[in-house]
Design a protein around this motif. Structure first.
Motif, short mmCIF file in Angstrom:
data_model
loop_
_atom_site.label_atom_id
_atom_site.label_comp_id
_atom_site.label_asym_id
_atom_site.label_seq_id
_atom_site.Cartn_x
_atom_site.Cartn_y
_atom_site.Cartn_z
N THR A 22 0.84 -1.21 0.00
CA THR A 22 0.00 0.00 0.00
C THR A 22 0.87 1.26 0.00
O THR A 22 0.55 2.26 -0.65
N ALA A 23 2.02 1.17 0.72
CA ALA A 23 2.96 2.31 0.72
C ALA A 23 3.51 2.53 -0.69
O ALA A 23 3.64 3.67 -1.17
N ALA A 24 3.83 1.42 -1.37
CA ALA A 24 4.35 1.53 -2.74
C ALA A 24 3.30 2.15 -3.66
O ALA A 24 3.61 3.01 -4.50
N LEU A 25 2.05 1.73 -3.48
CA LEU A 25 0.97 2.26 -4.29
C LEU A 25 0.82 3.77 -4.09
O LEU A 25 0.65 4.54 -5.05
N ALA A 26 0.92 4.19 -2.84
CA ALA A 26 0.82 5.63 -2.52
C ALA A 26 1.94 6.40 -3.20
O ALA A 26 1.73 7.46 -3.80
N LEU A 27 3.16 5.87 -3.14
CA LEU A 27 4.31 6.53 -3.79
C LEU A 27 4.11 6.60 -5.30
O LEU A 27 4.42 7.61 -5.93
N GLY A 28 3.59 5.50 -5.85
CA GLY A 28 3.35 5.47 -7.30
C GLY A 28 2.36 6.54 -7.72
O GLY A 28 2.56 7.24 -8.71
N ARG A 29 1.31 6.70 -6.95
CA ARG A 29 0.29 7.70 -7.30
C ARG A 29 0.84 9.12 -7.18
O ARG A 29 0.48 10.00 -7.97
N LEU A 30 1.69 9.34 -6.20
CA LEU A 30 2.33 10.66 -6.06
C LEU A 30 3.25 10.92 -7.26
O LEU A 30 3.19 11.98 -7.89
N ALA A 31 4.10 9.92 -7.56
CA ALA A 31 5.07 10.10 -8.65
C ALA A 31 4.38 10.26 -10.00
O ALA A 31 4.88 10.95 -10.88
N ASN A 32 3.23 9.62 -10.14
CA ASN A 32 2.50 9.66 -11.40
C ASN A 32 1.95 11.05 -11.68
O ASN A 32 1.73 11.43 -12.82
N TYR A 33 1.75 11.83 -10.61
CA TYR A 33 1.03 13.11 -10.73
C TYR A 33 1.78 14.14 -11.57
O TYR A 33 1.23 14.74 -12.47
N ASN A 34 3.05 14.35 -11.27
CA ASN A 34 3.86 15.23 -12.13
C ASN A 34 5.35 14.98 -11.94
O ASN A 34 5.75 14.23 -11.05
N ASP A 35 6.17 15.61 -12.79
CA ASP A 35 7.59 15.28 -12.75
C ASP A 35 8.30 15.78 -11.49
O ASP A 35 9.28 15.19 -11.04
N ALA A 36 7.76 16.86 -10.89
CA ALA A 36 8.39 17.37 -9.66
C ALA A 36 8.28 16.33 -8.54
O ALA A 36 9.24 16.08 -7.79
N LEU A 37 7.10 15.71 -8.42
CA LEU A 37 6.91 14.68 -7.38
C LEU A 37 7.71 13.42 -7.71
O LEU A 37 8.27 12.78 -6.82
N ALA A 38 7.80 13.09 -8.99
CA ALA A 38 8.61 11.93 -9.40
C ALA A 38 10.07 12.16 -9.02
O ALA A 38 10.76 11.26 -8.54
N GLU A 39 10.51 13.40 -9.22
CA GLU A 39 11.90 13.75 -8.88
C GLU A 39 12.13 13.66 -7.36
O GLU A 39 13.17 13.20 -6.91
N ALA A 40 11.11 14.08 -6.60
CA ALA A 40 11.20 14.00 -5.14
C ALA A 40 11.34 12.54 -4.69
O ALA A 40 12.08 12.24 -3.74
N VAL A 41 10.64 11.62 -5.40
CA VAL A 41 10.76 10.19 -5.07
C VAL A 41 12.19 9.71 -5.33
O VAL A 41 12.77 8.97 -4.52
N VAL A 42 12.79 10.16 -6.43
CA VAL A 42 14.17 9.77 -6.75
C VAL A 42 15.14 10.36 -5.72
O VAL A 42 15.99 9.65 -5.17
N LYS A 43 14.97 11.65 -5.42
CA LYS A 43 15.88 12.32 -4.48
C LYS A 43 15.72 11.78 -3.06
O LYS A 43 16.65 11.82 -2.27
N GLY A 44 14.52 11.29 -2.75
CA GLY A 44 14.28 10.74 -1.41
C GLY A 44 14.87 9.36 -1.23
O GLY A 44 14.61 8.68 -0.23
N ASN A 45 15.67 8.92 -2.24
CA ASN A 45 16.37 7.64 -2.15
C ASN A 45 15.40 6.46 -1.94
O ASN A 45 15.70 5.51 -1.21
N ILE A 46 14.27 6.54 -2.58
CA ILE A 46 13.23 5.52 -2.39
C ILE A 46 13.42 4.34 -3.36
O ILE A 46 13.11 3.20 -3.02
N LEU A 47 13.98 4.62 -4.55
CA LEU A 47 14.09 3.56 -5.55
C LEU A 47 14.91 2.36 -5.09
O LEU A 47 14.49 1.21 -5.29
N PRO A 48 16.09 2.56 -4.47
CA PRO A 48 16.86 1.39 -4.01
C PRO A 48 16.05 0.51 -3.04
O PRO A 48 16.12 -0.72 -3.10
N HIS A 49 15.25 1.14 -2.16
CA HIS A 49 14.40 0.38 -1.23
C HIS A 49 13.42 -0.50 -2.01
O HIS A 49 13.21 -1.66 -1.69
N LEU A 50 12.84 0.12 -3.04
CA LEU A 50 11.86 -0.61 -3.85
C LEU A 50 12.49 -1.82 -4.52
O LEU A 50 11.97 -2.92 -4.48
#
Length: 453
Positions: A22-50
């Motif tokens: 569910t946490a992954a789904l929430a992140l996906g929906r945020l990142a999907n919204y626009n490129d600024a939020l997608a960038e925040a997901v990358v900068k937040g070092n979330i991808l390696p966790h995923l």
């Protein structure tokens, strides 16, 4: 703004699987919204966790994680590159072999969103070993998986002949070709698109597509009730026709020209565009192929596009196609001129209301079309009205044709006086010694001096 991303990140490693996905789904929906939020997901070092927990988790988590990667990767090449750098491609390719079709679908989708940006990213997807598995996915029974796998193969193929060849080498063409008759419209769209992206690059690739016996089957797509199936079907035929006279002839023999002409007549707007271009490519190759377009009654629908369509690029394409049909011999030019299209072309060329960029392109195409038809046109009744409106650079071609025909045709000479053509020629201000002045002198020499005066 409330710091939600940093709160969601640790939840990706939670012991409760439901919380994880569910946490992954929430992140996906945020990142999907626009490129600024997608960038925040990358900068937040979330991808390696995923990625690190992707391989050993349940199917719900895998789907949600693939959704995050797709949502981040879709926005820009830079964000897609970030996904590649964190080692996600290998994990996504492993997901393509998953038992669950939904996981395969989510992985295909993410890979397609990465590959579509440019050839480097597409190559990275190929190098990760995705293509053979995607070809297996298009053979699965689930329609949704077939669709997205075909779409991803299309995204990989589009950038270069080498990438398209990789898809061909994995045996994709035969499986795609079999699906042209599938009743699912969305699947047909993707299949036709993938075959177009393969065929467009070279003669060899186009021939491989043709050898999969797509004719005459693909012509049924031009009558489909789905506009995108029509458009993609016409695009595929266009991408094959453009390469060689032989491929165009094959399409003519299969009844392709008549089918495309019917298709142009039955739809409106951008759906018409690939069909218009296809007729232009076929006609451009040779006198015989151009005559095939004329005999199949291709000129009236092209003329209709000039009048009915509002977008400059569609009108410009129709003008270009008519120019290709009319450029070969006086007989070809006459076929275009008799349809009374020359005044329309002239008006388009001189229209100043179009947007600047499109006007420039449209006027270049239109001018070329006009010139190529005028250089061959000996049908004077169609040229006569243009004498009164044409700008100097077009006037030269019109007067040139009169100077060719009038010395040998007494009936035309009489008509030229009575309709006011000769009077108009006397009003043209030509540079002494210029080609235009020579043409005018030739015309004047056909008449007694008192008539000229």
């Amino acid at each position: 703004n409330s710091g939600v991303l940093s709160l969601l990140r640790p939840l990706l490693l939670d012991v409760v699987p439901t919380i994880q996905h569910t946490a992954a789904l929430a992140l996906g929906r945020l990142a999907n919204y626009n490129d600024a939020l997608a960038e925040a997901v990358v900068k937040g070092n979330i991808l390696p966790h995923l990625v690190c927990s992707l391989s050993e988790q349940n199917r719900f988590y895998k789907k949600a994680a693939a959704f995050v990667l797709r949502a981040v990767g879709k926005h820009s090449p830079q964000l897609a590159q970030a996904i590649v750098q964190c080692g996600a491609l290998e994990m996504l390719v492993i997901c393509l072999e998953d038992f669950d079709p939904g996981v395969k679908e989510a992985a295909s989708w993410a890979l397609g969103y990465i590959a579509r940006h440019n050839s480097e990213l597409s190559q990275a997807v190929v190098d990760a070993g995705a293509v053979p598995l995607l070809v297996l996915c298009i053979q699965e029974p689930e329609i949704a998986l077939k669709r997205i796998a075909a779409s991803t193969l299309s995204d990989i193929s589009k950038h270069s002949p080498e990438l398209a060849q990789t898809v061909v080498d994995a045996g994709a063409i035969a499986h795609l070709a079999q699906m042209i008759l599938n009743p699912d419209a969305k699947l047909k769209r993707q299949v036709l698109s993938a075959l177009s992206q393969i065929a467009k690059h070279s003669v060899d690739l186009a021939e491989l597509v043709v050898e999969a016996e797509i004719f005459p089957v693909v012509l049924t797509c031009l009558k489909d009730s789905d506009e995108y199936v029509k458009k993609n079907g016409a695009t595929l035929i266009r991408e094959i026709a453009k390469h060689t006279p032989e491929l165009s002839q094959l399409i003519v023999n299969a009844g392709g020209v008549a089918a495309v002409i019917d298709c142009i007549g039955s739809c409106r707007g951008t759906v018409r565009l690939p069909g218009i271009m296809m007729l232009g490519y076929v006609a451009a190759h040779s006198e015989n192929l151009s005559m095939a377009v004329i005999v199949s009654k291709g000129i009236p629908p092209l003329c209709a596009c000039l009048i009915e369509e509002h977008e400059d690029h569609i009108k410009a394409a129709a003008a270009w196609a008519l120019g290709q049909v009319g450029k070969h011999t006086p007989e070809h030019a006459r076929a275009v001129a008799v349809a009374n299209v020359l005044p329309t072309l002239l008006a388009m060329y001189m229209d100043t209301r179009s947007s600047e960029d499109l006007q420039m392109k449209a006027s270049i195409f239109t001018k070329r079309a006009l010139k190529s038809i005028l250089q061959k046109c000996t049908y004077l009744p169609a040229l006569e009205p243009l004498l009164h409106d044409a700008p100097p650079n077009i006037m030269k071609h019109i007067v040139g044709q009169f100077s060719k025909v009038l010395p040998h045709d007494s009936k035309a000479r009489r008509l030229f006086v009575t309709t006011g053509g000769l009077k108009k020629v006397q009003e043209i201000k030509a540079e002494p010694g210029s080609l235009l002045q020579e043409y005018i002198n030739t015309i004047n020499s056909c008449y007694p001096e008192e008539i000229v005066r």
